[in-house]
Motif scaffolding. Structure first.
Motif, PDB file in Angstrom:
ATOM      1  N   SER A 173    -111.290 -62.033  55.587  1.00 42.59           N
ATOM      2  CA  SER A 173    -112.066 -61.093  56.394  1.00 42.59           C
ATOM      3  C   SER A 173    -111.508 -59.695  56.185  1.00 42.59           C
ATOM      4  O   SER A 173    -110.295 -59.503  56.085  1.00 42.59           O
ATOM      5  N   ILE A 174    -112.374 -58.697  56.109  1.00 38.70           N
ATOM      6  CA  ILE A 174    -111.884 -57.347  55.825  1.00 38.70           C
ATOM      7  C   ILE A 174    -111.063 -56.803  56.997  1.00 38.70           C
ATOM      8  O   ILE A 174    -110.282 -55.865  56.822  1.00 38.70           O
ATOM      9  N   LEU A 175    -111.217 -57.406  58.168  1.00 37.90           N
ATOM     10  CA  LEU A 175    -110.413 -57.038  59.329  1.00 37.90           C
ATOM     11  C   LEU A 175    -109.441 -58.169  59.633  1.00 37.90           C
ATOM     12  O   LEU A 175    -109.846 -59.322  59.785  1.00 37.90           O
ATOM     13  N   GLY A 176    -108.158 -57.840  59.685  1.00 44.66           N
ATOM     14  CA  GLY A 176    -107.143 -58.815  60.057  1.00 44.66           C
ATOM     15  C   GLY A 176    -106.569 -58.462  61.416  1.00 44.66           C
ATOM     16  O   GLY A 176    -106.589 -57.302  61.839  1.00 44.66           O
ATOM     17  N   PHE A 177    -106.031 -59.461  62.110  1.00 45.71           N
ATOM     18  CA  PHE A 177    -105.500 -59.259  63.458  1.00 45.71           C
ATOM     19  C   PHE A 177    -103.976 -59.174  63.387  1.00 45.71           C
ATOM     20  O   PHE A 177    -103.311 -60.143  63.051  1.00 45.71           O
ATOM     21  N   LYS A 184    -104.245 -49.369  43.734  1.00 40.40           N
ATOM     22  CA  LYS A 184    -105.085 -49.739  42.594  1.00 40.40           C
ATOM     23  C   LYS A 184    -104.316 -50.607  41.600  1.00 40.40           C
ATOM     24  O   LYS A 184    -104.865 -51.578  41.051  1.00 40.40           O
ATOM     25  N   TYR A 185    -103.064 -50.272  41.378  1.00 42.27           N
ATOM     26  CA  TYR A 185    -102.264 -51.064  40.441  1.00 42.27           C
ATOM     27  C   TYR A 185    -102.097 -52.497  40.941  1.00 42.27           C
ATOM     28  O   TYR A 185    -102.269 -53.449  40.174  1.00 42.27           O
ATOM     29  N   ALA A 186    -101.760 -52.658  42.218  1.00 40.83           N
ATOM     30  CA  ALA A 186    -101.579 -53.994  42.774  1.00 40.83           C
ATOM     31  C   ALA A 186    -102.857 -54.813  42.654  1.00 40.83           C
ATOM     32  O   ALA A 186    -102.821 -56.003  42.308  1.00 40.83           O
ATOM     33  N   ALA A 187    -103.995 -54.194  42.930  1.00 40.12           N
ATOM     34  CA  ALA A 187    -105.272 -54.901  42.830  1.00 40.12           C
ATOM     35  C   ALA A 187    -105.569 -55.292  41.388  1.00 40.12           C
ATOM     36  O   ALA A 187    -106.040 -56.409  41.116  1.00 40.12           O
ATOM     37  N   GLU A 188    -105.283 -54.392  40.469  1.00 38.17           N
ATOM     38  CA  GLU A 188    -105.499 -54.684  39.050  1.00 38.17           C
ATOM     39  C   GLU A 188    -104.646 -55.850  38.572  1.00 38.17           C
ATOM     40  O   GLU A 188    -105.044 -56.598  37.682  1.00 38.17           O
ATOM     41  N   TRP A 201    -111.642 -49.118  54.413  1.00 43.44           N
ATOM     42  CA  TRP A 201    -112.554 -50.095  53.807  1.00 43.44           C
ATOM     43  C   TRP A 201    -113.383 -49.494  52.676  1.00 43.44           C
ATOM     44  O   TRP A 201    -114.006 -50.224  51.904  1.00 43.44           O
ATOM     45  N   ASN A 202    -113.414 -48.179  52.576  1.00 43.79           N
ATOM     46  CA  ASN A 202    -114.141 -47.541  51.477  1.00 43.79           C
ATOM     47  C   ASN A 202    -113.491 -47.848  50.133  1.00 43.79           C
ATOM     48  O   ASN A 202    -114.114 -47.730  49.099  1.00 43.79           O
ATOM     49  N   HIS A 203    -112.214 -48.280  50.163  1.00 46.48           N
ATOM     50  CA  HIS A 203    -111.488 -48.634  48.940  1.00 46.48           C
ATOM     51  C   HIS A 203    -111.797 -50.081  48.550  1.00 46.48           C
ATOM     52  O   HIS A 203    -111.393 -51.007  49.247  1.00 46.48           O
ATOM     53  N   PRO A 204    -112.471 -50.317  47.446  1.00 47.38           N
ATOM     54  CA  PRO A 204    -112.763 -51.699  47.040  1.00 47.38           C
ATOM     55  C   PRO A 204    -111.518 -52.493  46.682  1.00 47.38           C
ATOM     56  O   PRO A 204    -111.540 -53.722  46.679  1.00 47.38           O
ATOM     57  N   GLU A 205    -110.414 -51.802  46.391  1.00 45.78           N
ATOM     58  CA  GLU A 205    -109.176 -52.488  46.014  1.00 45.78           C
ATOM     59  C   GLU A 205    -108.485 -53.148  47.212  1.00 45.78           C
ATOM     60  O   GLU A 205    -107.664 -54.047  47.046  1.00 45.78           O
ATOM     61  N   PRO A 239    -117.508 -51.054  50.714  1.00 50.13           N
ATOM     62  CA  PRO A 239    -116.697 -50.215  49.814  1.00 50.13           C
ATOM     63  C   PRO A 239    -117.548 -49.124  49.178  1.00 50.13           C
ATOM     64  O   PRO A 239    -118.764 -49.298  48.978  1.00 50.13           O
ATOM     65  N   ASP A 240    -116.927 -48.005  48.875  1.00 51.70           N
ATOM     66  CA  ASP A 240    -117.586 -46.881  48.194  1.00 51.70           C
ATOM     67  C   ASP A 240    -118.857 -46.424  48.926  1.00 51.70           C
ATOM     68  O   ASP A 240    -119.854 -46.053  48.301  1.00 51.70           O
ATOM     69  N   SER A 241    -118.818 -46.437  50.256  1.00 52.71           N
ATOM     70  CA  SER A 241    -120.002 -46.087  51.028  1.00 52.71           C
ATOM     71  C   SER A 241    -119.921 -44.709  51.677  1.00 52.71           C
ATOM     72  O   SER A 241    -120.943 -44.189  52.139  1.00 52.71           O
ATOM     73  N   LEU A 242    -118.748 -44.098  51.735  1.00 52.35           N
ATOM     74  CA  LEU A 242    -118.636 -42.771  52.326  1.00 52.35           C
ATOM     75  C   LEU A 242    -119.227 -41.717  51.389  1.00 52.35           C
ATOM     76  O   LEU A 242    -119.066 -41.793  50.167  1.00 52.35           O
ATOM     77  N   THR A 243    -119.901 -40.752  51.963  1.00 55.40           N
ATOM     78  CA  THR A 243    -120.509 -39.689  51.157  1.00 55.40           C
ATOM     79  C   THR A 243    -119.459 -38.668  50.734  1.00 55.40           C
ATOM     80  O   THR A 243    -118.348 -38.628  51.265  1.00 55.40           O
TER      81      THR A 243
END
Length: 384
Positions: free
Chosen positions: A14-18, A196-200, A246-250, A276-280
């Motif tokens: 889930s994108i939100l963790g407790f 980004k590196y960790a996600a890659e 959450w705008n960061h897809p990584e 992700p990538d939704s902010l203007t």
């Protein structure tokens, strides 16, 4: 609830963790969690799709036992099967291979579980990474995974990007890493480059403190308040902070240490529409202006280049300056004192040798600043 792939694992988080560090208390006593309200909050979160629970560090032990007793009740009646639990072992307390075994077994016993889903080695950095290797703790962790005591291994991190690379590349079986990250931390160790590196590299990326422990939503300095007031998008400050993360897809999951049912409901509602990538461009520019407004309030113009390091007395000057600056930026000396003491900084050890000042490219009066910081942040320690 929305979900994202958790690194290279065949599981969606889930994108939100407790996070469990700020549960409601009775009479402000950290060892006396309001169990009825906390159980209601956590189970509501699970029922609405949250599947990542972060228990944090197991210390102070009396507080952790209170949390563990609560979690034993929360996870009854089939709730355990709906979530994964993350526990962080405090690396600065692990001074021998036996310590790792004792700490791990203690957590299993206190939590009354046979396996910890995600075990993180806490606060891994350039100073304790050699110690971890010397004690062969990764081998012990591998053994615990084979024996079923640990599901996956990870670490929390606060250091330079290159150190992160060294750690990730030295071990093939890291499953996740955790960073403190908010819109104030774009270029803050290890910053967006580290994420980004960790996600890659296939690691699940866990983010804590997206609101800087609540500092970004209270007692706003006037320049910051004016910027937010002028925004056309009338989100709450909480929503701005969470949506930015959450705008960061990584980023796999953003932890929120929630202390009221209202916060749980609000955060879940925001998460249900976050992409992700939704902010203007305009929204990102506004956040950038807010960041700059905060940074102009720093009393010490330290770029954290670490030219002053290492210190012969093992004093982390850039980190201490950061804690001190944050106390002024966010008008929160109490939290700064708490962080300073929790991280066990030892300004009493300073011999005023001057090596740091000679190495400082900005020629900061480091010794004078350290004396002021010791007087302010060390005050609580001296009074105990």
């Amino acid at each position: 609830m929305k979900y994202r792939r958790f690194g290279k694992l065949d599981w969606e988080v889930s994108i939100l963790g407790f996070g469990m560090r700020r549960l409601p208390l009775i009479d402000g006593d950290p060892t006396h969690i309001h169990e009825a309200e906390s159980i209601k909050m956590i189970r509501y979160a699970i029922e609405h799709g949250i599947n990542y629970l972060d228990l944090g560090f197991p210390y102070p032990i009396n507080q952790y036992k209170s949390l563990a007793h609560l979690m034993n009740q929360v996870l009854e009646e089939g709730y355990r099967e709906k979530v994964k639990i993350a526990v962080t072992l405090p690396l600065h307390f692990l001074n021998s291979p036996q310590d790792f075994i004792l700490f791990l077994n203690e957590q299993l016993q206190i939590l009354q579980v046979e396996r910890i889903d995600f075990c993180l080695l806490g606060r891994l950095n350039r100073d304790n990474w050699p110690k971890l290797q010397e004690l062969n703790l990764l081998h012990l962790a591998e053994k615990a995974m084979i024996e079923g005591q640990i599901g996956q291994l990870g670490f929390s991190f606060h250091d330079h990007y290159q150190i992160l690379k060294n750690i990730v590349e030295a071990y093939d079986n890291w499953a996740l890493c955790q960073f403190q990250y908010s819109y104030m931390d774009v270029d803050h160790d290890p910053g967006i480059s580290g994420i980004k590196y960790a996600a890659e590299r296939g690691l699940g990326v866990v983010i804590s403190e997206p609101l800087r422990g609540g500092r970004l939503i209270k007692e706003l300095p006037e320049p910051v308040a004016k910027l937010w007031a002028g925004s056309q998008k009338k989100w709450s400050l909480v929503e701005w902070g969470l949506r930015w993360a959450w705008n960061h897809p990584e980023i796999s999951v953003v932890l929120s240490d929630m202390s009221t049912m209202r916060q749980v409901i609000e955060n879940i509602t925001i998460a249900e529409s976050a992409e992700p990538d939704s902010l203007t461009i305009q929204e990102l520019v506004l956040i950038s202006k807010v960041r700059d407004a905060y940074r102009k309030l720093r009393p010490i113009a330290c770029p954290s280049c670490r030219a002053c390091m290492p210190c012969p007395q093992h004093i982390d000057v850039p980190r201490i300056f950061e804690i001190f600056n944050d106390a002024f930026i966010y008008n929160d000396i109490k939290m700064a004192q708490s962080i300073y003491i929790d991280e066990q900084h030892q300004l009493d050890h300073c011999t005023e040798c001057g090596i740091c000042e000679k190495a400082c490219a900005k020629k900061l009066p480091i010794i004078d600043w350290l004396k002021k910081i010791k007087q302010m942040l060390g005050e609580r320690r001296n009074s105990t």
